[in-house]
Design a protein around this motif. Structure first.
Motif, mmCIF file in Angstrom:
data_model
loop_
_atom_site.group_PDB
_atom_site.id
_atom_site.type_symbol
_atom_site.label_atom_id
_atom_site.label_comp_id
_atom_site.label_asym_id
_atom_site.label_seq_id
_atom_site.Cartn_x
_atom_site.Cartn_y
_atom_site.Cartn_z
ATOM 1 N N ASP A 125 23.774 -13.509 -20.382
ATOM 2 C CA ASP A 125 23.420 -12.132 -20.031
ATOM 3 C C ASP A 125 22.180 -11.676 -20.796
ATOM 4 O OD1 ASP A 125 25.551 -11.962 -18.290
ATOM 5 O OD2 ASP A 125 26.897 -11.021 -19.745
ATOM 6 N N GLU A 126 22.084 -12.066 -22.057
ATOM 7 C CA GLU A 126 20.899 -11.741 -22.856
ATOM 8 C C GLU A 126 19.663 -12.428 -22.281
ATOM 9 O OE1 GLU A 126 19.474 -12.386 -27.497
ATOM 10 O OE2 GLU A 126 21.622 -12.351 -27.015
ATOM 11 N N LEU A 127 19.841 -13.670 -21.890
ATOM 12 C CA LEU A 127 18.770 -14.431 -21.255
ATOM 13 C C LEU A 127 18.329 -13.754 -19.950
ATOM 14 C CD1 LEU A 127 18.885 -18.281 -20.785
ATOM 15 C CD2 LEU A 127 18.602 -16.819 -18.803
ATOM 16 N N ALA A 128 19.307 -13.322 -19.157
ATOM 17 C CA ALA A 128 19.001 -12.679 -17.876
ATOM 18 C C ALA A 128 18.218 -11.392 -18.077
ATOM 19 C CB ALA A 128 20.297 -12.397 -17.112
ATOM 20 N N ASP A 129 18.576 -10.642 -19.126
ATOM 21 C CA ASP A 129 17.850 -9.404 -19.417
ATOM 22 C C ASP A 129 16.391 -9.696 -19.758
ATOM 23 O OD1 ASP A 129 17.795 -6.453 -20.114
ATOM 24 O OD2 ASP A 129 17.254 -7.319 -22.062
ATOM 25 N N ALA A 130 16.162 -10.769 -20.545
ATOM 26 C CA ALA A 130 14.793 -11.144 -20.890
ATOM 27 C C ALA A 130 14.023 -11.577 -19.649
ATOM 28 C CB ALA A 130 14.810 -12.266 -21.925
ATOM 29 N N TYR A 139 13.193 -14.617 -23.856
ATOM 30 C CA TYR A 139 13.826 -15.638 -23.018
ATOM 31 C C TYR A 139 13.950 -16.960 -23.759
ATOM 32 C CZ TYR A 139 14.293 -19.460 -19.777
ATOM 33 O OH TYR A 139 14.709 -20.629 -19.193
ATOM 34 N N VAL A 140 12.857 -17.407 -24.369
ATOM 35 C CA VAL A 140 12.867 -18.681 -25.091
ATOM 36 C C VAL A 140 13.914 -18.656 -26.193
ATOM 37 C CG1 VAL A 140 11.521 -20.150 -26.650
ATOM 38 C CG2 VAL A 140 10.482 -19.287 -24.551
ATOM 39 N N ASP A 141 13.991 -17.546 -26.911
ATOM 40 C CA ASP A 141 14.965 -17.444 -28.000
ATOM 41 C C ASP A 141 16.394 -17.514 -27.475
ATOM 42 O OD1 ASP A 141 15.697 -16.786 -30.847
ATOM 43 O OD2 ASP A 141 16.544 -15.032 -29.874
ATOM 44 N N ALA A 142 16.699 -16.738 -26.430
ATOM 45 C CA ALA A 142 18.060 -16.734 -25.881
ATOM 46 C C ALA A 142 18.408 -18.085 -25.269
ATOM 47 C CB ALA A 142 18.202 -15.623 -24.842
ATOM 48 N N ASP A 143 17.460 -18.702 -24.590
ATOM 49 C CA ASP A 143 17.706 -20.001 -23.971
ATOM 50 C C ASP A 143 17.968 -21.069 -25.037
ATOM 51 O OD1 ASP A 143 17.831 -21.639 -21.576
ATOM 52 O OD2 ASP A 143 15.925 -22.503 -22.187
ATOM 53 N N PRO A 177 8.569 -20.799 -17.869
ATOM 54 C CA PRO A 177 9.882 -20.490 -17.300
ATOM 55 C C PRO A 177 9.937 -19.224 -16.468
ATOM 56 C CG PRO A 177 9.814 -20.006 -19.651
ATOM 57 C CD PRO A 177 8.553 -20.746 -19.332
ATOM 58 N N LEU A 178 8.962 -18.328 -16.644
ATOM 59 C CA LEU A 178 9.015 -17.056 -15.932
ATOM 60 C C LEU A 178 7.837 -16.882 -14.977
ATOM 61 C CD1 LEU A 178 10.068 -14.751 -18.922
ATOM 62 C CD2 LEU A 178 11.501 -16.147 -17.425
ATOM 63 N N ALA A 179 7.129 -17.962 -14.682
ATOM 64 C CA ALA A 179 5.919 -17.845 -13.874
ATOM 65 C C ALA A 179 6.207 -17.554 -12.407
ATOM 66 C CB ALA A 179 5.085 -19.117 -13.998
ATOM 67 N N ASP A 180 7.246 -18.168 -11.879
ATOM 68 C CA ASP A 180 7.544 -18.080 -10.449
ATOM 69 C C ASP A 180 8.722 -17.127 -10.226
ATOM 70 O OD1 ASP A 180 8.322 -18.486 -7.812
ATOM 71 O OD2 ASP A 180 7.878 -20.638 -7.859
ATOM 72 N N PRO A 181 8.536 -16.075 -9.416
ATOM 73 C CA PRO A 181 9.659 -15.157 -9.153
ATOM 74 C C PRO A 181 10.895 -15.868 -8.625
ATOM 75 C CG PRO A 181 7.607 -14.213 -8.368
ATOM 76 C CD PRO A 181 7.283 -15.623 -8.776
ATOM 77 N N ALA A 188 19.314 -17.336 -14.582
ATOM 78 C CA ALA A 188 20.606 -16.881 -15.104
ATOM 79 C C ALA A 188 21.753 -17.393 -14.245
ATOM 80 C CB ALA A 188 20.639 -15.359 -15.181
ATOM 81 N N ALA A 189 21.568 -17.388 -12.909
ATOM 82 C CA ALA A 189 22.621 -17.855 -12.011
ATOM 83 C C ALA A 189 22.964 -19.318 -12.290
ATOM 84 C CB ALA A 189 22.192 -17.683 -10.554
ATOM 85 N N GLU A 190 21.946 -20.116 -12.571
ATOM 86 C CA GLU A 190 22.188 -21.534 -12.841
ATOM 87 C C GLU A 190 22.943 -21.723 -14.152
ATOM 88 O OE1 GLU A 190 19.039 -24.820 -13.766
ATOM 89 O OE2 GLU A 190 19.321 -24.723 -11.589
#
Length: 237
Positions: A125-130, A139-143, A177-181, A188-190
Motif C-alpha cells: 500500500d505504501e508502494l502504491a501511494d508512491a 517507490y524505490v524505498d518501499a519496493d 519503474p514509473l516511466a510508463d503509465p 501494486a496489483a502485481e
C-alpha cells in the motif's frame, strides 16, 4: 539535511529518522533510477554535499557504501564514478536473480507466512501511494523494503544482501519503474497478486509471477522519463 531549497524538499521525502549517511545513499539511489545521475560520470563528494546542504563526510560515507553494492567506483583525487554496465553484465545479474529469487519465493509459498502478510500488504500500500504520486525515491524505498522483508522470511540474511545488491545494480540500466503509465497501473496489483499466491500456497504460481517480474525488470530503460511530482532532487552537482 540543510535548508537548500531543493535539498530541504528531499530531506522531507527521505524521512527524518534516517541518518544523513542513509539519506544521501537513498537520494543517490533514487537519482540513478530517475536518470539524474548518469553512468560513466564522475561526481565529487564536495559538490554533492553542497547540493544536499550537508558536510562532505556523510556524502563520502554514503558513496563508499554504494561502492560496496557495485553502484559507484572511487576515482582517485576526483570523486566517484557511476558504474557503467554492459548488456552482458545485466544478463549475468538477471540470471543470478532468477537463480536466487524464484526458488526462494517458491519455498516461502510452500511453507506459508501468514504472520508476515499484514506487514507485507502494508508495504505494498505504501508502494502504491508512491506510484500514484510518481515519487521515485519513495517507490524505490518501499519496493526495496518489501522485497527485503519477503525474502527475509527464508531466514538467509546473506541471500537478502546479495539480492539487494543485484537489484540495485540492475536499476542502473533497467526501465524507470514509473516511466510508463501502463506499468504504474500494474505495479501494486502485481505485488498484491504475489502475496495472494503465497497466501494460497500456490508455489508454481508464485514462481511464475516472480519470473515474469524479473523479465520485466530486464527490459532496456526508456528514453523518456515522467516528470517528478516534486521539483528535481539535488543530486546533480
Amino acid at each position: 539535511m540543510g535548508t537548500d531549497s531543493e535539498g530541504g524538499r528531499d530531506a522531507g521525502r527521505l524521512g527524518e529518522r534516517l541518518s544523513l549517511r542513509e539519506q544521501v545513499a537513498r537520494a543517490v539511489r533514487a537519482a540513478l533510477v530517475a536518470g539524474r545521475m548518469q553512468p560513466g560520470v564522475v561526481y565529487s563528494a564536495p559538490a554533492l554535499a553542497t547540493r544536499f546542504g550537508v558536510s562532505a563526510t556523510p556524502v563520502r560515507e554514503a558513496l563508499l557504501d554504494l561502492a560496496k553494492d557495485g553502484l559507484v567506483e572511487p576515482v582517485r583525487n576526483k570523486g566517484f564514478r557511476i558504474r557503467s554496465m554492459s548488456a552482458a553484465d545485466l544478463d549475468d545479474i538477471h540470471d543470478l536473480r532468477e537463480l536466487l529469487e524464484i526458488p526462494i519465493i517458491g519455498r516461502i509459498a510452500r511453507d506459508g507466512c501468514a504472520h508476515a502478510l499484514p506487514a507485507l500488504r502494508a508495504l505494498v500500500d505504501e508502494l502504491a501511494d508512491a506510484v500514484a504520486r510518481v515519487d521515485a525515491p519513495a517507490y524505490v524505498d518501499a519496493d526495496d523494503r518489501f522485497h527485503a522483508h519477503l525474502l527475509g522470511l527464508a531466514g538467509n540474511a546473506r541471500l537478502v544482501r546479495m539480492v539487494a545488491e543485484l537489484r540495485a545494480q540492475a536499476r542502473l540500466h533497467g526501465p524507470h519503474p514509473l516511466a510508463d503509465p501502463a506499468d504504474r497501473s500494474r505495479i501494486a496489483a502485481e505485488h498484491h497478486r504475489l502475496l495472494d499466491l503465497i497466501e494460497a500456497g500456490d508455489r508454481a504460481g508464485a514462481e511464475e509471477l516472480t519470473r515474469r517480474h524479473l523479465a520485466w525488470s530486464r527490459r532496456p530503460a526508456p528514453d523518456v522519463l515522467p516528470a517528478p511530482a516534486d521539483p528535481p532532487s539535488p543530486e546533480r552537482p
